[in-house]
Design a protein around this motif. Structure first.
Motif, mmCIF file in Angstrom:
data_model
loop_
_atom_site.group_PDB
_atom_site.id
_atom_site.type_symbol
_atom_site.label_atom_id
_atom_site.label_comp_id
_atom_site.label_asym_id
_atom_site.label_seq_id
_atom_site.Cartn_x
_atom_site.Cartn_y
_atom_site.Cartn_z
ATOM 1 N N ASN A 1 -109.311 49.594 -59.163
ATOM 2 C CA ASN A 1 -109.968 48.409 -59.699
ATOM 3 C C ASN A 1 -110.550 48.786 -61.045
ATOM 4 N N VAL B 1 -115.679 47.370 -51.590
ATOM 5 C CA VAL B 1 -116.210 46.187 -50.912
ATOM 6 C C VAL B 1 -115.095 45.370 -50.249
ATOM 7 N N GLU B 2 -113.858 45.565 -50.731
ATOM 8 C CA GLU B 2 -112.726 44.836 -50.148
ATOM 9 C C GLU B 2 -112.164 45.514 -48.900
ATOM 10 N N GLY C 1 -117.732 50.386 -53.837
ATOM 11 C CA GLY C 1 -117.103 50.970 -55.024
ATOM 12 C C GLY C 1 -117.493 50.352 -56.347
HETATM 13 MO MO LIG Z 1 -114.209 47.442 -55.421
#
Ligand SMILES: [Mo]
Ligand SMILES: Nc1nc2c(c(=O)[nH]1)N[C@H]1C(S)=C(S)[C@@H](COP(=O)(O)O)O[C@H]1N2
Length: 311
Positions: free
Chosen positions: A72, A130-131, A225
């Protein structure tokens, strides 16, 4: 705690990946278990994946390929494969970091000088996005606290604010408005000073791939993250809680704290389990651990706080 690498080593001098992997059991839980971690060699054949009890910290690193091809980094696009394709356009040398606000020695510091004075070491950390996916990453970095102590934090400072480079010519998505640029993040001062919090300049004993946030990025292993901001150009000591990019985008979904917490779901999905990158499509999801497994080291920071409210 064992300091493996001295700052007079160039990245290129540092252990090749194979030897590095072979040492992972010696440094399992670096910064966590300290010298006792040597017992980790009992896992057997070095380099083989140890059998890990459910809920225990499995610190078998993901491969460099996995770590550097599923990223990301919105400055280079919103898809997980964009950063590896496009981040090569970023110029990371020369690089300087402005340190300002409530500090004794504010200034614009050359990254080379920061690294020359830093006690670089290997840190193998679990990394939980978070995903609901995760990786294990062998970072090369140094404690943020050591840098903050060197510049001198004034007593009024309560938070640390971080800022990513803003250079639309090299970071194409900064010409769009997917996010408010530059990307910003923040930590409470005690979180920033915690020995688990590092600034990383490398991984697998080499310079950071650009898609992973070269030349300097934050790593806060007990938080989701997105707190681990990449390509940092500014660190400010401030009195008020600073704005953070994802909290600005979606305040209902992303709070300031963003501690990994299987008991507090994201508005749109569960945080109780995670998919380990590289595990293959049939791999079982693994349970997410509170504070990403670092509860013993950081739970004290949040005594008395309602973590469902302060998500
Ligand atoms: Mo993330
Ligand atoms: N500047 C900047 N930092 C960032 C991001 C970003 O888009 N821009 N993404 C964050 C998110 S959501 C995650 S999960 C991690 C991913 O780090 P990695 O690509 O090294 O795994 O970086 C974080 N830091």
């Amino acid at each position: 705690m064992a300091k493996r690498f001295k700052s007079d080593l160039k990245h290129s001098d540092v252990t090749p990946q194979k030897h590095f992997l072979n040492r992972r059991n010696l440094i399992i839980g670096a910064g966590v278990l300290g010298a006792g971690a040597v017992a980790g060699t009992a896992f057997g054949t070095l380099g083989a994946k140890p059998a890990v009890a459910e809920g225990a910290l499995d610190l078998t690193p993901n491969t460099l390929k996995e770590i550097s091809s599923y990223n990301n980094y919105y400055e280079f696009g919103a898809s997980k494969t964009d950063p590896a394709k496009y981040a090569h356009t970023l110029t990371t040398d020369p690089w300087s970091v402005k340190i300002d606000g409530l500090v004794e020695k504010p200034g614009t510091y050359d990254l080379a000088d920061i690294l020359k004075n830093a006690d670089l070491e290997e840190r193998i950390y679990r990394f939980r996005c978070v995903e609901a996916w995760s990786m294990v990453v062998p970072w090369l970095g140094f404690e943020l606290a050591s840098l903050l102590n060197r510049v001198g934090v004034q007593s009024k400072a309560k938070y640390v604010a971080f800022e990513t480079l803003f250079r639309p010519d090299e970071m194409p998505a900064q010409k769009t408005s997917v996010l408010d640029w530059p990307y910003v993040e923040g930590l409470r001062l005690d979180e920033a000073m915690n020995p688990l919090t590092i600034l990383a300049s490398g991984l697998y004993g080499k310079e950071l791939p650009k898609q992973n946030g070269a030349p300097l990025r934050l790593v806060v292993p007990w938080k989701y993250g997105f707190k681990s901001i990449k390509s940092i150009v500014r660190i400010s000591l401030v009195e008020e809680m600073p704005p953070t990019t994802w909290n600005t985008v979606g305040p209902n979904e992303y709070g300031f704290y963003s501690n990994v917490n299987p008991e507090v779901d994201h508005r749109r999905w569960s945080q109780a389990s995670e998919r380990l990158i590289g595990g293959g499509i049939f791999a079982k999801r693994q349970p997410t651990l509170k504070f990403n497994g670092y509860e013993e080291q950081v739970a004290d920071l949040y005594t008395g706080m309602d973590l469902a409210k302060n998500y």
